[in-house]
Design a protein around this motif. Sequence first.
Motif, PDB file in Angstrom:
ATOM      1  N   PRO A   1       7.457 -13.756  33.229  1.00 28.13           N
ATOM      2  CA  PRO A   1       8.362 -13.448  32.254  1.00 28.13           C
ATOM      3  C   PRO A   1       9.178 -14.628  32.026  1.00 28.13           C
ATOM      4  O   PRO A   1       9.520 -14.819  30.756  1.00 28.13           O
ATOM      5  CB  PRO A   1       9.245 -12.432  33.156  1.00 28.13           C
TER       6      PRO A   1
ATOM      7  N   ASN B   1       9.104 -14.652  27.699  1.00 25.99           N
ATOM      8  CA  ASN B   1      10.154 -13.896  27.432  1.00 25.99           C
ATOM      9  C   ASN B   1       9.876 -12.545  27.067  1.00 25.99           C
ATOM     10  O   ASN B   1      10.143 -11.903  26.070  1.00 25.99           O
ATOM     11  CB  ASN B   1      10.289 -14.412  25.947  1.00 25.99           C
TER      12      ASN B   1
ATOM     13  N   HIS C   1       9.279  -8.522  29.299  1.00 28.33           N
ATOM     14  CA  HIS C   1       9.647  -7.905  30.417  1.00 28.33           C
ATOM     15  C   HIS C   1       8.464  -7.832  31.335  1.00 28.33           C
ATOM     16  O   HIS C   1       7.372  -7.503  31.090  1.00 28.33           O
ATOM     17  CB  HIS C   1      10.201  -6.279  29.953  1.00 28.33           C
TER      18      HIS C   1
ATOM     19  N   THR D   1       7.842  -5.379  33.559  1.00 24.86           N
ATOM     20  CA  THR D   1       6.895  -4.303  33.616  1.00 24.86           C
ATOM     21  C   THR D   1       5.825  -4.266  32.607  1.00 24.86           C
ATOM     22  O   THR D   1       4.589  -3.692  32.713  1.00 24.86           O
ATOM     23  CB  THR D   1       7.921  -3.068  33.452  1.00 24.86           C
ATOM     24  N   TYR D   2       6.051  -4.616  31.394  1.00 25.30           N
ATOM     25  CA  TYR D   2       5.311  -4.676  30.148  1.00 25.30           C
ATOM     26  C   TYR D   2       3.945  -5.727  30.384  1.00 25.30           C
ATOM     27  O   TYR D   2       2.956  -5.315  30.237  1.00 25.30           O
ATOM     28  CB  TYR D   2       5.861  -5.008  29.196  1.00 25.30           C
TER      29      TYR D   2
END
Length: 284
Positions: free
Chosen positions: A144, A148, A150, A152-153
């Motif tokens: 991350p 840039n 998230h 979790t994504y």
Amino acid sequence: MPKRTGEPPHHNNLTCYTDYGCRLPECVERRNAWQRNLRRKKREGQPARVDAQPIRAHLYRLQAAGISTYRVSLIAGIDDWTVRAFMPSTTGRRARKHTTSPEIAAKILAVTPEQGTSAYIDGTGTRRRLQALVANGWPMRRLPEHLNLHGTYINDLINGRQQDRPVFAATAEKVAHAYEQLKDQKPTRHGIEARVVKRIRGLAAAKRWPTTQYWDKYPDAIGDPHFTPEYRKLRAQILAEEAAWLMTVGGLDRDQAAARLGIARFTIDRALREHPQDELETAA
């Protein structure tokens, strides 16, 4: 053409073999695969190369619509350098590519202005780039800060929970940019312990996620959803899968499958004995 002296700058295409006399096994196999593909095209009456001028004209039209060559490469699933090589450089030098393969031409010409301005594009290349970074030893929790995005994504993308779903074009560009920045860097140089890198690589290898080095050999395939990577597969396993597909889907017997693949019948017999699950899985 005389051979160049010194070490080749990379081993990503045929130039290391043809220009530098490189004979690494993987480079020899790349040349042999190229020759086999060329012979197949000749047998089928397909042109080996096509004129690049229609591609260049198409790229100019896309640029006029506000679509960069970088966006075109992401949509087409082609390496950015390949697309840029069709266009003149910013310094005014002529375009480097004057011919190309029919496959590359078809992918670029299929990109429409509507696709270029769409918020979503195919996510195959994005997922594969993330998985390749993990295969190089990058822990997901450290990505991350470079993307840039998230965490979790990113995790959903890497582990396939977003499989076959499109991604935001902006997300694809972020991932592609970070991929180019990180693919040749060692995670240990960023404070990641060697034992962690080894463990992450092992987890990725168990899932057969190709490394960035693998995709360097097939730069125009990383975003192609129809390209199935054969990473860490033995030749016998690949032959077993191809033979089983020809027999169960194509309706051929073993002799016919051997003739289609250009190998001896006993080679298919041995491959299927060594990898019997491939025949069963294909028939299921």
